[in-house]
Design a protein around this motif. Structure first.
Motif, mmCIF file in Angstrom:
data_model
loop_
_atom_site.group_PDB
_atom_site.id
_atom_site.type_symbol
_atom_site.label_atom_id
_atom_site.label_comp_id
_atom_site.label_asym_id
_atom_site.label_seq_id
_atom_site.Cartn_x
_atom_site.Cartn_y
_atom_site.Cartn_z
ATOM 1 N N ALA A 26 -64.249 13.103 -67.759
ATOM 2 C CA ALA A 26 -65.088 14.172 -67.216
ATOM 3 C C ALA A 26 -66.314 14.409 -68.101
ATOM 4 C CB ALA A 26 -64.270 15.452 -67.074
ATOM 5 N N LYS A 27 -66.118 14.348 -69.411
ATOM 6 C CA LYS A 27 -67.269 14.506 -70.309
ATOM 7 C C LYS A 27 -68.279 13.385 -70.103
ATOM 8 C CE LYS A 27 -64.614 15.755 -74.089
ATOM 9 N NZ LYS A 27 -64.389 15.885 -75.548
ATOM 10 N N GLY A 28 -67.777 12.171 -69.919
ATOM 11 C CA GLY A 28 -68.664 11.047 -69.660
ATOM 12 C C GLY A 28 -69.423 11.172 -68.360
ATOM 13 N N ALA A 29 -68.855 11.927 -67.427
ATOM 14 C CA ALA A 29 -69.514 12.164 -66.140
ATOM 15 C C ALA A 29 -70.471 13.353 -66.193
ATOM 16 C CB ALA A 29 -68.465 12.375 -65.055
ATOM 17 N N GLY A 30 -70.629 13.944 -67.369
ATOM 18 C CA GLY A 30 -71.610 15.000 -67.532
ATOM 19 C C GLY A 30 -71.089 16.420 -67.459
ATOM 20 N N HIS A 31 -69.782 16.594 -67.421
ATOM 21 C CA HIS A 31 -69.213 17.938 -67.323
ATOM 22 C C HIS A 31 -68.949 18.503 -68.725
ATOM 23 C CE1 HIS A 31 -68.748 17.497 -63.005
ATOM 24 N NE2 HIS A 31 -68.188 16.321 -63.211
ATOM 25 N N GLN A 32 -69.016 19.825 -68.828
ATOM 26 C CA GLN A 32 -68.747 20.508 -70.099
ATOM 27 C C GLN A 32 -67.254 20.820 -70.176
ATOM 28 O OE1 GLN A 32 -71.746 23.725 -69.577
ATOM 29 N NE2 GLN A 32 -72.653 22.950 -71.479
ATOM 30 N N VAL A 33 -66.552 19.998 -70.919
ATOM 31 C CA VAL A 33 -65.090 20.076 -70.965
ATOM 32 C C VAL A 33 -64.619 20.242 -72.399
ATOM 33 C CG1 VAL A 33 -62.924 18.904 -70.409
ATOM 34 C CG2 VAL A 33 -64.901 18.630 -68.901
ATOM 35 N N ALA A 34 -63.743 21.200 -72.615
ATOM 36 C CA ALA A 34 -63.070 21.380 -73.903
ATOM 37 C C ALA A 34 -61.583 21.084 -73.726
ATOM 38 C CB ALA A 34 -63.271 22.804 -74.412
ATOM 39 N N LEU A 35 -60.940 20.719 -74.810
ATOM 40 C CA LEU A 35 -59.521 20.363 -74.785
ATOM 41 C C LEU A 35 -58.746 21.299 -75.700
ATOM 42 C CD1 LEU A 35 -57.193 18.368 -74.017
ATOM 43 C CD2 LEU A 35 -57.848 17.043 -76.033
ATOM 44 N N LEU A 36 -57.621 21.805 -75.207
ATOM 45 C CA LEU A 36 -56.712 22.641 -75.989
ATOM 46 C C LEU A 36 -55.333 22.005 -75.971
ATOM 47 C CD1 LEU A 36 -55.877 25.262 -77.483
ATOM 48 C CD2 LEU A 36 -55.525 26.303 -75.226
ATOM 49 N N GLU A 37 -54.764 21.764 -77.154
ATOM 50 C CA GLU A 37 -53.403 21.243 -77.256
ATOM 51 C C GLU A 37 -52.555 22.240 -78.034
ATOM 52 O OE1 GLU A 37 -52.491 16.920 -77.444
ATOM 53 O OE2 GLU A 37 -54.521 16.766 -78.253
ATOM 54 N N GLU A 38 -51.472 22.669 -77.410
ATOM 55 C CA GLU A 38 -50.500 23.555 -78.034
ATOM 56 C C GLU A 38 -49.110 22.994 -77.784
ATOM 57 O OE1 GLU A 38 -50.827 25.945 -80.035
ATOM 58 O OE2 GLU A 38 -52.882 26.652 -79.854
ATOM 59 N N LEU A 124 -64.670 18.643 -59.842
ATOM 60 C CA LEU A 124 -65.651 19.454 -60.557
ATOM 61 C C LEU A 124 -67.027 19.368 -59.893
ATOM 62 C CD1 LEU A 124 -64.729 18.769 -64.315
ATOM 63 C CD2 LEU A 124 -64.019 20.674 -62.857
ATOM 64 N N ASN A 125 -67.390 18.171 -59.438
ATOM 65 C CA ASN A 125 -68.658 18.023 -58.717
ATOM 66 C C ASN A 125 -68.663 18.872 -57.455
ATOM 67 O OD1 ASN A 125 -69.727 16.197 -60.561
ATOM 68 N ND2 ASN A 125 -68.924 14.413 -59.460
ATOM 69 N N ALA A 126 -67.548 18.832 -56.713
ATOM 70 C CA ALA A 126 -67.461 19.577 -55.455
ATOM 71 C C ALA A 126 -67.528 21.078 -55.705
ATOM 72 C CB ALA A 126 -66.168 19.209 -54.733
ATOM 73 N N LEU A 127 -66.867 21.550 -56.759
ATOM 74 C CA LEU A 127 -66.899 22.971 -57.069
ATOM 75 C C LEU A 127 -68.303 23.414 -57.487
ATOM 76 C CD1 LEU A 127 -63.547 23.298 -59.078
ATOM 77 C CD2 LEU A 127 -63.983 24.063 -56.737
ATOM 78 N N ALA A 128 -68.988 22.560 -58.243
ATOM 79 C CA ALA A 128 -70.328 22.913 -58.707
ATOM 80 C C ALA A 128 -71.340 22.905 -57.576
ATOM 81 C CB ALA A 128 -70.755 21.950 -59.815
ATOM 82 N N GLN A 129 -71.148 21.995 -56.613
ATOM 83 C CA GLN A 129 -72.130 21.815 -55.543
ATOM 84 C C GLN A 129 -71.741 22.504 -54.238
ATOM 85 O OE1 GLN A 129 -72.385 17.543 -55.332
ATOM 86 N NE2 GLN A 129 -72.901 17.362 -57.527
ATOM 87 N N THR A 131 -69.402 21.515 -52.140
ATOM 88 C CA THR A 131 -69.142 20.514 -51.103
ATOM 89 C C THR A 131 -67.636 20.399 -50.839
ATOM 90 O OG1 THR A 131 -69.160 18.794 -52.810
ATOM 91 C CG2 THR A 131 -71.220 19.220 -51.653
ATOM 92 N N ALA A 132 -67.265 19.520 -49.928
ATOM 93 C CA ALA A 132 -65.873 19.376 -49.504
ATOM 94 C C ALA A 132 -64.990 18.915 -50.660
ATOM 95 C CB ALA A 132 -65.775 18.382 -48.352
ATOM 96 N N ILE A 133 -63.753 19.390 -50.641
ATOM 97 C CA ILE A 133 -62.782 18.991 -51.664
ATOM 98 C C ILE A 133 -62.478 17.504 -51.512
ATOM 99 C CG2 ILE A 133 -60.470 19.389 -52.586
ATOM 100 C CD1 ILE A 133 -62.498 21.685 -52.945
ATOM 101 N N PRO A 134 -62.568 16.707 -52.591
ATOM 102 C CA PRO A 134 -62.357 15.262 -52.477
ATOM 103 C C PRO A 134 -60.911 14.912 -52.152
ATOM 104 C CG PRO A 134 -62.541 15.903 -54.778
ATOM 105 C CD PRO A 134 -62.888 17.121 -53.974
ATOM 106 N N ALA A 135 -60.715 13.696 -51.696
ATOM 107 C CA ALA A 135 -59.374 13.196 -51.390
ATOM 108 C C ALA A 135 -58.520 13.190 -52.647
ATOM 109 C CB ALA A 135 -59.454 11.784 -50.809
ATOM 110 N N HIS A 136 -57.231 13.335 -52.440
ATOM 111 C CA HIS A 136 -56.207 13.302 -53.490
ATOM 112 C C HIS A 136 -56.168 14.581 -54.317
ATOM 113 C CE1 HIS A 136 -56.027 9.176 -52.272
ATOM 114 N NE2 HIS A 136 -57.245 8.950 -52.717
ATOM 115 N N ILE A 137 -56.884 15.626 -53.855
ATOM 116 C CA ILE A 137 -56.776 16.958 -54.430
ATOM 117 C C ILE A 137 -56.142 17.854 -53.377
ATOM 118 C CG2 ILE A 137 -57.990 18.963 -55.342
ATOM 119 C CD1 ILE A 137 -58.172 16.667 -57.248
ATOM 120 N N ALA A 138 -54.905 18.282 -53.605
ATOM 121 C CA ALA A 138 -54.238 19.182 -52.659
ATOM 122 C C ALA A 138 -54.768 20.599 -52.849
ATOM 123 C CB ALA A 138 -52.726 19.149 -52.868
ATOM 124 N N TYR A 139 -54.856 21.338 -51.755
ATOM 125 C CA TYR A 139 -55.366 22.707 -51.833
ATOM 126 C C TYR A 139 -54.719 23.546 -50.746
ATOM 127 C CZ TYR A 139 -58.352 21.135 -47.974
ATOM 128 O OH TYR A 139 -58.798 20.627 -46.777
#
Length: 572
Positions: A26-38, A124-129, A131-139
């Motif tokens: 996701a970071k490589g695709a230009g999104h601002q992503v942080a990681l938390l491990e607990e 993330l692209n769909a939420l930002a823009q 647009t329609a929810i992409p395939a393989h994402i259940a909602y």
């Protein structure tokens, strides 16, 4: 749009490999992503505090068998505090049962179905823009759960990024580095979800070697490959192993393999590998033909056993084997036969596991047929079957505890073999008997360190045996204690240090004699000599059948303890 991806690991030393791939893609695709491990051992309100501090617009969670209850509690609290945030879950515990998961948690907005690197970024692209929810994402919709294309896989493994941008920090925190070069499994084991994608997809070998070079350059002590069956394609994995064997590193690489498909070429190569470079985990699960047929496993037991014996004879790698209790058509006697078969391979570790009846697996669908009774919540562990009642399963749970603290510790190999021999019992009968005594003596379910287990075994010997037989067993236990816990001298073992003090002192003054056994010996101080090279006299020489005394010196100056037999006739 701020995104926080969270991995709740089962232990501090673990790393969340799957969510790391998703984050880096996701970071490589230009999104601002942080990681938390607990971990599941972190106070849940402390984790919630970190989630809230992130002030993310989108929260993503990786859900597994070990963390689902913890994560779902987090989701409920997070939803109350951040009703406007988007909550996404993925991982094997949710990817294959979207309708059920939506019903279980009203906090969830979206479910990533399958391998999530590409589709999560598309979401993330769909939420930002907008647009329609992409395939393989259940909602959710007015009609209920929308599965929206079902489960997906990554066909091209070359698109995956390197998952450890923080590698130096991971190693500084002494965490395990996990890695995968393939995904999917061609087998269809009835209890496993990995075989749902029957195609095996490989990361290009050149990319794998580049990734491995980064691990080596950073000084990673252990890299665990998580591929379900590493050794499927010899043309792919053997060049990789050869590269790792030649590398200038002290790292150990862990692989899960199918031992009965190892070829002569691979075995000949493995014999040449530097000691400690590889460790192998071999899933056997059962040797009962009816059980293997029911779980869709086809193993050539004769070849598997021969190959494991050969690997062990090389003496250059740790070998770990697995059994699963609670499988179809296996009652206590047939499981005991499987246990004896696998124990008698004499691998360095025998892990006794218990069937997990995972949602979506063949085993789950055959619950009624086999009378499977299991936990309703993760880890879905088996409690009883129509073949093995709860009382027998509980015996095996207790035996697992005893086995891990005795045989699997690697500290008591000689005394355990001797106890089986003098008891005239096979492995399963012996551990069944030892377990019953262990529980009755009040040592279960506590965990005991090596010293505690040694004391327990001494108690077992003195209660069960008498006379010369007991004395011989105590001597063997004393030998195991001497080599496993150098410097520890419990009074209930009859140490000979004082009796041989003068002879040992004379030995150390004879530098020519000492150098026969320690070629690079140089005197430092008496304290260091006795600390680094303890010597002890034993009154039985059971290892090679000789009678009489024998002297053992330990060399503790290296990474591994070295045992050196000294000629007692020249020293005493």
């Amino acid at each position: 749009m701020q995104v926080l991806l969270t991995a709740i690991n089962s232990k501090y030393i673990h790393t969340g490999l799957g969510v790391r791939y998703v984050a880096e893609y996701a970071k490589g695709a230009g999104h601002q992503v942080a990681l938390l491990e607990e971990t599941i051992n972190t106070p849940i309100l402390a984790v919630l505090e970190r989630l809230m501090a992130a002030k993310a617009d989108v929260y993503g969670f990786s859900v597994h068998i070990w963390n689902k209850p913890f994560v779902f509690r987090l989701l409920s609290m997070l939803r109350k505090l951040r009703p406007e945030a988007v909550i996404v879950v993925g991982g094997p515990e949710v990817a294959f049962a979207a309708e059920r998961i939506f019903a279980e948690s009203s906090a969830i907005d979206y479910i990533v179905q399958g391998e999530g690197e590409l589709v999560f970024s598309q979401l993330l692209n769909a939420l930002a823009q907008g647009t329609a929810i992409p395939a393989h994402i259940a909602y959710r919709s007015e009609q209920g759960a929308e599965l929206n294309g079902g489960v997906t896989v990554i066909e091209d493994m070359s698109v995956l990024p390197f998952p450890y941008p923080d590698l130096e920090q991971v190693l500084a925190e002494h965490k395990i580095v996990y890695y995968e070069c393939t995904r999917g499994c061609p087998f269809n084991c009835a209890y496993c979800l990995s075989g749902i994608s029957r195609s095996v997809r490989k990361r290009p070998l050149a990319m794998v070697l580049q990734d491995v070079d980064r691990f080596i350059a950073a000084g990673a002590p252990l890299v665990k490959f998580v591929d379900r069956t590493y050794n499927l394609d010899e043309k792919y994995f053997l060049p990789m192993m050869e590269y790792l064997a030649k590398a200038d590193t002290d790292a150990t690489f862990h692989f899960e393999i199918k031992a009965d498909i190892l070829t002569e070429r691979v075995l000949d190569f493995l014999e040449t590998v530097p000691k400690g470079r590889f460790q192998l985990e071999i899933g056997i699960q059962s040797t009962n033909p009816a059980t293997l047929a029911a779980i869709n496993r086809k193993d050539d037991w004769a070849r598997l056993a021969a190959n494991v014996h050969r690997l062990l004879a090389f003496g250059n790698m740790h070998i770990h084997v697995d059994l699963i209790a609670g499988l179809p058509y296996e009652d206590l006697p047939t499981f005991g036969k499987s246990f004896d078969d696998v124990y008698n391979l004499h691998a360095h570790m025998l892990q006794l596991g218990f069937l997990k009846v995972l949602p979506g697996t063949q085993m789950n669908k055959e619950t009624a047929e086999h009378g499977l009774l299991y936990m309703d919540e993760p880890p879905y562990e088996i409690l009883a079957t129509k073949y093995m009642p709860y009382e027998d399963m509980q015996l095996l749970k207790r035996m697992e505890n005893v086995l891990d603290q005795t045989s699997n510790s690697g500290s008591f190999n000689h005394i355990l073999e001797a106890l089986m021999e003098v008891s005239w019992q096979g492995p399963f009968a012996f551990y069944k008997d030892l377990t019953a005594w262990w529980v009755a003596a009040g040592h279960y379910p506590q965990s005991h360190n090596t010293k505690g287990v040694a004391e327990i075994l001494h108690q077992f010997i003195t209660e069960r045996f008498q006379g010369q037989e007991a004395a011989m067993l105590v001597e063997i236990l004393r030998y195991d204690v001497f080599t496993a816990v150098p410097g520890w001298r419990p009074q209930w073992l009859q140490w000979q240090s004082d009796a041989i003090f003068d002879a040992v002192s004379a030995f150390w003054r004879n530098e020519e004699l000492v150098r026969r056994f320690i070629p690079d010996y140089s005197f430092s101080s008496w304290r260091q000599i006795h600390k680094n090279y303890p010597i002890e006299l034993f009154l039985n020489h059971w290892e090679d059948g000789r009678e009489g005394n024998f002297l053992v010196m330990l060399d503790l100056t290296g990474a591994e303890v070295k045992k050196i037999l000294l000629p007692e006739q020249e020293i005493l």
